[in-house]
Scaffold this active site. Structure first.
Site, PDB file in Angstrom:
ATOM      1  N   LYS A  31       0.826  -1.207   0.000  1.00 41.50           N
ATOM      2  CA  LYS A  31       0.000   0.000   0.000  1.00 41.50           C
ATOM      3  C   LYS A  31       0.857   1.252   0.000  1.00 41.50           C
ATOM      4  O   LYS A  31       0.679   2.150  -0.816  1.00 41.50           O
ATOM      5  CB  LYS A  31      -0.956  -0.016   1.195  1.00 41.50           C
ATOM      6  CG  LYS A  31      -1.957   1.114   1.184  1.00 41.50           C
ATOM      7  CD  LYS A  31      -1.476   2.267   2.019  1.00 41.50           C
ATOM      8  CE  LYS A  31      -2.396   3.466   1.819  1.00 41.50           C
ATOM      9  NZ  LYS A  31      -2.006   4.558   2.728  1.00 41.50           N
ATOM     10  N   ASP A  84      -6.088   0.390   0.348  1.00 43.24           N
ATOM     11  CA  ASP A  84      -6.128   0.510   1.807  1.00 43.24           C
ATOM     12  C   ASP A  84      -7.546   0.174   2.253  1.00 43.24           C
ATOM     13  O   ASP A  84      -8.349  -0.305   1.459  1.00 43.24           O
ATOM     14  CB  ASP A  84      -5.700   1.908   2.248  1.00 43.24           C
ATOM     15  CG  ASP A  84      -6.626   2.977   1.702  1.00 43.24           C
ATOM     16  OD1 ASP A  84      -7.665   2.627   1.114  1.00 43.24           O
ATOM     17  OD2 ASP A  84      -6.322   4.162   1.863  1.00 43.24           O
TER      18      ASP A  84
END
Length: 220
Positions: A122, A141
């Site tokens: 991420k 996310d």
DNA sequence: ATCCCGAGGG
DNA sequence: CCCTCTGGAT
């Protein structure tokens, strides 16, 4: 019947139209600053991060400066962002490796970023897109994950599979924007608690909207 | 009281 | 797969 690809394409177009500034918001920052801000942003609001980054970047302008930082002093600086011990550890570990393995410059490739302690997919995706203007993947996310789930973009709930499916579904030229758009919409409108379906421009394309629009307000 | 813009570790 | 780490928002 519209294919999944067409449906996602429509959604991307609408997202882009409604967040024209999403991509450029961070452009003035260097990859180093993006990396630091992204690590700090975990489980924390942007507003809170923004209160500490100016002082932080004044004190530690480069990865080399941060690599030399006193741990406790750094922890004090970033305390308001929460998880300060983990984050200080990540910031120190990452900047040290940047100095030792990459000559002090944040590396611009996914596999290199993933070798930095405290950086997983991420964060790496955000650094690549916001810091370098290129996308090798799509940052998933919890916001993007939730949004994807509610819109039914993919059949999966696992962030890794969501990313894999999105990459297959979305033309490469849109990957960069998606890194900002999914997170932004999930944060601002398609929130976890009380999704603002009433003001959501994706309402007609969203299978979950009816659930939330029941009754008076939304959710609860 | 409960949840959250992740990642590492058991 | 589970847990932990933090402070702030709701």
């Amino acid at each position: 019947m519209a294919s999944a690809r067409e449906r996602v394409g429509k959604i991307v177009r609408l997202l882009r139209r409604h967040y024209p500034q999403a991509r450029t918001a961070l452009e003035f920052r260097s990859p180093f600053q993006i990396l630091v801000a992204t690590i700090l942003a975990a489980q924390c609001t942007d507003a809170r991060v923004n209160t500490i980054t100016p002082g932080l970047f004044r004190k530690y302008p480069t990865a080399a400066d941060l690599a030399r930082a006193d741990r406790e002093e750094l922890e004090r600086e970033i305390r308001p962002a929460g998880f300060f011990r983990n984050k200080a550890k990540s910031l120190l570990g990452a900047s040290r490796r940047i100095v030792e393995a990459y000559g002090g410059a944040v590396p611009g490739a996914m596999d290199e970023l993933l070798t930095l302690p405290g950086v997983a997919r991420k964060t790496a995706n955000i650094v690549l897109s916001a810091g370098f203007g290129k996308a090798e993947g799509i940052a998933v996310d919890t916001h993007a994950r939730r949004l994807s789930g509610r819109l039914g973009l993919t059949g999966h709930d696992d962030p890794v599979k969501i990313e894999r499916d999105l990459l297959a579904l979305v033309p490469r030229k849109d990957w960069l924007d998606l890194n900002f758009l999914l997170v932004e919409h999930g944060r601002a409108v398609c929130r976890a608690r009380k999704p603002r379906c009433g003001e959501c421009f994706l309402c007609e394309l969203c299978p979950s909207a009816a659930t939330f629009l029941k009754g008076t307000g939304s959710g609860r």
